[in-house]
Enzyme design. Sequence first.
Site, PDB file in Angstrom:
ATOM      1  N   LYS A 146       0.840  -1.197   0.000  1.00 18.32           N
ATOM      2  CA  LYS A 146       0.000   0.000   0.000  1.00 18.32           C
ATOM      3  C   LYS A 146       0.869   1.238   0.000  1.00 18.32           C
ATOM      4  CE  LYS A 146      -4.279  -0.686   2.592  1.00 18.32           C
ATOM      5  NZ  LYS A 146      -4.822  -0.635   3.960  1.00 18.32           N
ATOM      6  N   GLU A 195     -14.864  -0.110  12.807  1.00 16.56           N
ATOM      7  CA  GLU A 195     -14.964  -1.009  11.655  1.00 16.56           C
ATOM      8  C   GLU A 195     -13.881  -2.080  11.718  1.00 16.56           C
ATOM      9  OE1 GLU A 195     -16.994   1.831   8.297  1.00 16.56           O
ATOM     10  OE2 GLU A 195     -14.881   1.317   8.023  1.00 16.56           O
ATOM     11  N   ARG A 242     -18.484   9.476  14.394  1.00 22.74           N
ATOM     12  CA  ARG A 242     -19.732  10.189  14.099  1.00 22.74           C
ATOM     13  C   ARG A 242     -20.867   9.183  14.031  1.00 22.74           C
ATOM     14  NH1 ARG A 242     -20.085   7.959   9.133  1.00 22.74           N
ATOM     15  NH2 ARG A 242     -18.151   7.796   7.953  1.00 22.74           N
TER      16      ARG A 242
END
Lengths: 496, 158
Positions: free
Chosen positions: A158, A275, A292
């Site tokens: 990455k 997540e 949020r």
Amino acid sequence: MIRKVLVANRGEIAVRVMRSLKELGVASVAVASEADINAPHALAADECVILGPAPASESYLNTKALLKAAKDTGCDALHPGYGFVSENASFTEECEKHGIVFIGPSAESMRVMGSKTASRAAMTDAGVPVVPGFHSEKGSDDELFEKAKEIGWPILLKASAGGGGKGMRVVDKPDAFASSLELCRSEAKVSFGDDTVYLEKYVTNPRHVEIQVFGDFEGNIFALGERECSVQRRHQKIIEESPSPAVDANLRKRMSAAAVEAAKAVAYKNAGTVEFLLDEDGSFYFLEMNTRLQVEHPVTEMVYGVDLVAAQVLTASGKPLTFDPKTLAPRGHAIEARVYAEDPAVGFLPQSGTVALLREPMIPGLRIDSGVAEGSEVGVYYDPMLAKIIAWAETREAATARLRAALEQYVLLGVQTNVNFLIDVLGHPTWESGKLTTGFLGQAFDPWTPPELPLEALALAGHAPSQKSSTHENRSSTQLPTPWQEWGAWRSLTEN
Amino acid sequence: MAKKFRYRDQEFSIEKDKSGDWVNPETDGPSVSITRTPGGSLRAKSDHADLPAYAIASADQVWVHVKGRAYVLEPVQKSRRRGKAPGGGLTAPMPGQVMRHLVNVGDKVEEGEALLVIEAMKMQLEIKAPHSGTLTRFLAEPGETVPAGTALAEVAPE
């Protein structure tokens, strides 16, 4: 208690937040761009302030205009919704400086979780599992190769500065490593001006499962179960559910504990989502924390029977919640489908137009959070999500049937949407099996074929009054029609 | 007289028979009658079913919803082929804002070469040359917002 809240958002989430405010007896102020003056969210509040021209940078992202609107209308708090200013740490500090309570976590929590490297470091310290990998500013090629062998194949390369799938490369075996690394570095250099590359274990066939967390006003942090979000097209979630077909009581307990640890590591307050990537073998890894309210929060609300927005407002007011998290238990199954203005038959290209006809179904166990109404103009400036349709039932099978029925009865004409596609996804054997991965849609619907035209549809078209040729094709390319010009061109067959 | 519509690049015909029901003139198939309830709602009635239906029409499109699905049809006599602007140009596949031009007027371009970038709702799309030739002009400048189907540039074939 907070008295008056500026809802710094648009569309369905702004409308949804205002509904809870009304129930709590808290006054609401909407903000709208010049393109949204007649939008449902602008009309749903007690007052509305026009922020500026249509582009988000001049309206919904314009922090100065937002602060001024909040002060001018005497608001003592601001709810950011999701997107726009919801994860802008400096803005939350600006708000506090002006005596306006930002309904969300602290700027500090936001900053740590908003940084890939800082959050990874904080999670590692807190003992939350992260994807095994090697992150170093100055890792030499040889060093990276040694680390790759340690982690095991396949490996994901990455670009440090990358995002959204750009500058990523999967390496299956050791002999492909050197050439892939070289390509990845040059791609990173060209795209981001920085050839720093890091390594991660590549999780084959992962699921995307997230945990809802909440920090109350006294600092108690608890979890509200998981949401399965693997049904995605191009990293965009379109169908979410709770509970996840892949998560049993034991795994839920472990993932919830990890999510609570993650939130504790940044002293998290208010609603947030952790997540995770869930591997086939049941191991899971921290991906990121969304600081949020999440788009898909309604599925959690439906299985737990809570109002997360009300909980957010109470917490920001320094008040206790109306429920005891220890006694909460999930019940039944909830599934959300997102209605987008897009054409799934042509690469999901966004669509615009006027919502000429809208009929929403009324079914027990069904909830519709919508940002459009009949006459609404769907423009090109904002996210193309129009509404969320959420069904609850005792079982996953029953919730699927209810949601499909609801989508078949959801009539929106005048703008192309993905509703026909959503119905097909919910009828697919892979959906029924519950064996979902983030690759599901790409594999099952490449390409998707729209439904055949039945004789009834053709007869209805034949029944439509013929129109005089319009100026539609000759329209100047420099201006979009206003909703009312466009609206005037529609002929409803029911008015003949 | 039969009416013609295009749906998914295919043409379909429909006409009224003697009893006022709609039939496909090319087959000896079933018929459908479209009626209106006293409340103003549409019904599509065949031998098998009597279904709720919705329809709405603009000058160049007819939108219908029946049997749980939405369909967009174009009346054939009026619809011009999308994606073909006058002068063999190229058009916006989606509504959006022109972000930048990638080549200059007068440039020789290859088939498939990116000519400009259009953006809508967080999505950027490159508009490519449909054939090789010379770019004769741009019809939309950076910053302009254009509806779908707008001609954006013209490439004169070699």
